[in-house]
Structure formats: C-alpha cells, structure tokens
Design a protein around this motif. Structure first.
Motif, PDB file in Angstrom:
ATOM      1  N   TYR A  67       2.626   1.510  -7.644  1.00 55.61           N
ATOM      2  CA  TYR A  67       1.411   1.321  -6.837  1.00 55.61           C
ATOM      3  C   TYR A  67       0.170   1.672  -7.667  1.00 55.61           C
ATOM      4  O   TYR A  67      -0.742   0.858  -7.821  1.00 55.61           O
TER       5      TYR A  67
ATOM      6  N   THR B 127       0.811  -1.223   0.000  1.00 56.15           N
ATOM      7  CA  THR B 127       0.000   0.000   0.000  1.00 56.15           C
ATOM      8  C   THR B 127       0.846   1.276   0.000  1.00 56.15           C
ATOM      9  O   THR B 127       0.302   2.359  -0.158  1.00 56.15           O
ATOM     10  N   SER B 128       2.155   1.112   0.193  1.00 65.19           N
ATOM     11  CA  SER B 128       2.995   2.308   0.254  1.00 65.19           C
ATOM     12  C   SER B 128       3.501   2.666  -1.142  1.00 65.19           C
ATOM     13  O   SER B 128       4.135   1.848  -1.820  1.00 65.19           O
TER      14      SER B 128
ATOM     15  N   LYS C  57       0.823   2.400  10.881  1.00 64.95           N
ATOM     16  CA  LYS C  57       1.062   3.153   9.648  1.00 64.95           C
ATOM     17  C   LYS C  57       2.032   4.308   9.871  1.00 64.95           C
ATOM     18  O   LYS C  57       2.161   4.810  10.987  1.00 64.95           O
TER      19      LYS C  57
ATOM     20  N   SER D 183       1.666   7.145   7.899  1.00 67.21           N
ATOM     21  CA  SER D 183       1.087   8.273   7.160  1.00 67.21           C
ATOM     22  C   SER D 183       0.877   9.464   8.106  1.00 67.21           C
ATOM     23  O   SER D 183       1.190   9.400   9.300  1.00 67.21           O
TER      24      SER D 183
ATOM     25  N   ARG E  64       7.298   2.464  -1.202  1.00 71.58           N
ATOM     26  CA  ARG E  64       7.786   1.086  -1.260  1.00 71.58           C
ATOM     27  C   ARG E  64       7.594   0.526  -2.674  1.00 71.58           C
ATOM     28  O   ARG E  64       8.432  -0.204  -3.194  1.00 71.58           O
TER      29      ARG E  64
END
Ligand SMILES: NC(=O)c1ccc[n+]([C@@H]2O[C@H](COP(=O)([O-])OP(=O)(O)OC[C@H]3O[C@@H](n4cnc5c(N)ncnc54)[C@H](O)[C@@H]3O)[C@@H](O)[C@H]2O)c1
Length: 295
Positions: A125, A61-62, A163, A165, A65
């Motif tokens: 992503y 989800t990053s 997380k 974020s 990444r």
C-alpha cells in the motif's frame, strides 16, 4: 468532495464501481461512470474532454489487503494512477490531486512526520502510493500539469460505515451496547482528521493549482484510550474496554506536522474531535434507523 463541487455549481463526473447516492437537487450536475478503473475504457469515459482536473481517490486502501494482494495493489493503485495521468496529458487536463498517505515514510517511531522525510514505505500500500507520488512529480515536470499529493492521516466522518477501521468499530460497538478490544495498553497514538478538513485541503489544492506534496492531518495526535474517551463523550455510551495482547508490528505513534499545508495551502483544520465524532455517530444512527425500518 462531490458535494463541495456541486454546491459551488461545478459539474462533476464520478467514476466508481459503486453507485453513489446523489441528492435530487444536484443530479443535473453529476454524471456517474460505473466500472473498474483498471479498465481503460472506463478511464476514458471518466475523463471527458474539457475536464478542469482529476481528483484521484480510488485505491486499494487497506494495508492488510495490500500485503495479501501485492499484484492487485500494484495494478489498482499504481497502474490506474499512471493511466489517469496519461489521459490528463493527452487531454490537456491541467490539475491532478492524489490521495496519498503518511505510510509512504514508513515507521519512524515517536518522531514527527513531515514532507522532509525520505520515502521508506513498508507495505505494498505505502509503496504504491509513494510510486504514485513519483509519477505525479514526473508528469508535473515534463508536461506542466499541476499535481498535488496530499498525505492524509486517519480520516473519519460520515459515510464510513462500510469501513473496518477503529472509529467505525467503536461506533458499531456503541450502537450494539457492547465493549471493544484494545491491543496492548491503548497508549499508541494516531492523528484523526475529519472529512470536512480533508475536503478543505483538497479544495485549496484545486483552487490554487498547487504543485507539490503536503501532509494533511488534525495536527493533534491522541492515544487509542483518549479516542475511546471522546467516542464515549460523543455517543453517551459506556464502551467498556478489554485489553488484549499488543499486535506485532503496530506503529507506536503517528505524529504529523501540518505547517507546510498551513503555509502553502492556507489549510486550517477546524473540526474538534468530539464534534467530528458526533457527525459519525449521527450517520451510524441514521443508517441503523433505516435498516430497522427496512427489516
Ligand atoms: N480513509 C483514510 O483514513 C485514508 C488515509 C490516507 C489516505 N487515504 C486515501 O484516500 C483515498 C480514499 O480513501 P477512502 O477511505 O475514502 O476509501 P474508500 O474505500 O472508502 O473509497 C474508495 C472508493 O473508490 C472506489 N474504488 C476503489 N477502487 C476502484 C476501482 N479500481 N474502480 C472503481 N472504483 C474504485 C470504491 O468503490 C470506493 O467508493 C484512497 O486513495 C486512500 O488510499 C485514505
């Protein structure tokens, strides 16, 4: 989502590499398949015969990444989705909901994001999620599976302490009595949607067997400085701000239109930002309290 289903008395199979915490009273309704979704045997176990549908939330989800690890992102996001769709086809599973993202349309500056924009992702992503959406469309067209792609904005809510974020960073700073760094002047805007509103959208897609794509957000974009103000209101903490140079490539704004979801799903987000942030704050404080009891 699991809580929403078990509260309706529906059994759920969770597949996750991490063991979920299930309250005692719901354990009889929940099965956990532990493992990696990239493993075909894990996917097989995750989709038992007679499944009513699949809600596919697992992913890398990053965005950062994904940029570092494009091949893994392809395997974990796209190949896993294809494997699950294939199982749905083979096992006659009638519906499939995918957690997608507005990153599929790329950076459109201060424009409004809607489902009508062309797909123009800028990262592995975003591109794997866009490709997943195309697979959903193909499986729907060829095999009649009701497939839904919900493009979420920035989700916040309890359960996000793992997380990195912005909301969890603000909460950690508030707990520690520290300040936060803001890139540039903090006027960049985002749409923050509470997890309860996201669950409402997924539940509506599931119940309607909705076939299509919808943007799911709060419908209100706020600046980073406004977010910090709301976190101050929710936590009662000072949260002093240090401005640091703006990062290259950061999107200036995320502004979404949620009319399609309102019209076709009956979606009506109803968690106000400060109320929603209080649910995150309570969760962080509970986790902190548990940690200090253990240490
Ligand atoms: N959080 C957001 O703001 C946001 C915004 C847009 C879209 N999304 C999408 O929503 C979905 C859920 O996001 P999240 O923020 O809850 O993510 P998360 O990382 O908090 O949760 C994902 C879960 O999936 C599990 N998982 C991931 N890959 C797996 C694998 N290969 N095998 C087994 N388990 C695996 C993880 O252990 C984790 O429990 C993702 O698909 C994400 O792309 C999230």
């Amino acid at each position: 989502m699991v809580r929403a289903f078990v509260q309706r008395g529906n059994p759920v199979t969770i597949v996750d590499r991490v063991t979920p915490e299930i309250p005692e009273q719901y354990r009889h309704l929940v099965t956990h398949v532990a493992g990696e979704l990239t493993d075909p045997q894990v996917r097989e176990a995750a989709v038992p015969e007679g499944s009513a549908g699949i809600i596919h939330l697992a992913a890398i989800t990053s965005v950062l990444r994904s940029v570092d690890k494009p091949a893994e992102t392809f395997a974990e996001n796209l190949e896993v989705t294809q494997g699950l769709l294939e199982l749905a086809r083979q096992r006659g599973v009638g519906r499939f909901v995918l957690a997608s993202t507005n990153a599929v349309v790329g950076d459109i500056g201060y424009g409004t994001i809607s489902e009508r924009l062309p797909l123009r992702p800028l990262t592995p992503y975003g591109s794997t999620k866009a490709a997943c959406e195309m697979l959903l469309s193909g499986y729907s067209g060829a095999y009649g599976i009701a497939t839904t792609a919900l493009r979420f904005t920035n989700i916040y809510g309890p359960g996000m302490s793992h997380k990195d974020s912005f909301v969890p960073r603000l909460m950690r700073a508030a707990l520690a009595g520290e300040g936060v760094e803001v890139y540039g002047d903090g006027s960049q805007s985002r749409d923050f949607v509470h997890i309860d509103d996201v669950v409402q959208a997924i539940t509506a897609s599931w119940d309607k067997q909705y076939n299509g794509t919808a943007v799911i957000g709060s419908g209100n974009s706020i600046s980073v400085m406004e977010l910090i103000e709301s976190v101050r209101a929710a936590t009662g903490k000072e949260l002093p701000v240090t401005h640091v140079p703006a990062k290259n490539g950061e999107m200036p704004a995320v502004i979404v239109e949620i009319e399609k979801a309102r019209r076709e799903l009956g979606y009506a987000p109803n968690v106000r930002l400060t109320d929603g942030l209080r649910t995150v704050w309570d969760d962080f404080r509970d986790a902190d309290g548990r940690a200090s009891v253990t240490t």
